[in-house]
Structure formats: C-alpha cells, structure tokens
Design a protein around this motif. Structure first.
Motif, short mmCIF file in Angstrom:
data_model
loop_
_atom_site.label_atom_id
_atom_site.label_comp_id
_atom_site.label_asym_id
_atom_site.label_seq_id
_atom_site.Cartn_x
_atom_site.Cartn_y
_atom_site.Cartn_z
N ALA A 2 -13.61 -6.22 17.11
CA ALA A 2 -13.00 -6.99 15.76
C ALA A 2 -11.48 -7.32 15.99
N ARG A 3 -11.18 -8.41 15.51
CA ARG A 3 -9.71 -8.78 15.36
C ARG A 3 -9.10 -7.99 14.20
N ALA A 4 -7.86 -7.33 14.67
CA ALA A 4 -7.22 -6.71 13.65
C ALA A 4 -6.56 -7.80 12.75
N ALA A 5 -6.40 -7.34 11.40
CA ALA A 5 -6.00 -8.37 10.35
C ALA A 5 -4.45 -8.54 10.69
N LYS A 6 -3.96 -9.81 10.57
CA LYS A 6 -2.56 -9.94 10.78
C LYS A 6 -1.66 -9.22 9.72
N PHE A 7 -1.97 -9.43 8.40
CA PHE A 7 -1.24 -8.77 7.47
C PHE A 7 -2.02 -7.69 6.67
N THR A 8 -1.68 -6.75 6.22
CA THR A 8 -2.20 -5.67 5.55
C THR A 8 -2.17 -6.00 3.97
N ASN A 9 -0.76 -6.70 3.54
CA ASN A 9 -0.73 -6.82 2.02
C ASN A 9 -1.35 -7.65 1.88
N ARG A 11 -1.19 -10.20 -0.77
CA ARG A 11 -0.47 -11.25 -1.22
C ARG A 11 -0.03 -11.74 0.13
N ASP A 12 0.49 -11.19 1.17
CA ASP A 12 0.74 -11.83 2.44
C ASP A 12 -0.61 -12.47 3.06
#
Length: 80
Positions: A2-9, A11-12
């Motif tokens: 699985a591809r890791a999320a680019k942002f955790t926030n 809103r981001d």
C-alpha cells in the motif's frame, strides 16, 4: 504494498486532493481554450507560482498582489 499517505493532516489531504482535481480539470480544458485565454492563464499561473515560492511571504500579501495583477484580465473577460 500500500502507498503511504502523503499527508496525515485531514485539511492537508483536502488541499492535496483539490490540487490534484484542479490539474485534471485544467488539462481537460486546454484543448478547448483559445490562444489568448491560454496566454492570460499562463501569465497568472506563473506569477502565482513565483510568489508562492518565496519563503515566508504571507498569503495575504500574495492575494493582494494577485488581485492587482489579475483585475484587468478579469474585467476584459467580463466584457467579452
């Protein structure tokens, strides 16, 4: 894998998705835009990108500058 999320926030992530959708939408419109419209759009896009690239430049300042630069183009577009 699985591809890791680019942002955790959250809103981001929303902003990232809005940018992605914007690029898709504009790419789909390019073939339908006239050369004059493309020239104006490119001028605005380049100016905005250059301003955003200046470290520490407040977004409020960028917005003010962009409003001044784009106002004539907006008025021209409204008169067509």
């Amino acid at each position: 894998m699985a591809r890791a999320a680019k942002f955790t926030n959250p809103r981001d992530r929303e902003i990232f998705e809005a940018h992605r959708k914007y690029i898709e939408t504009m790419e789909a419109r390019l073939e339908t835009m006239g050369d004059d419209t493309k020239a104006h759009y490119l001028k605005v896009l380049k100016s905005l990108t250059e301003k955003l690239a200046i470290p520490g430049k407040p977004l409020s300042e960028i917005v003010g500058e962009m409003m001044s630069e784009t106002a004539p183009l907006l008025f021209q577009a409204m008169q067509r």
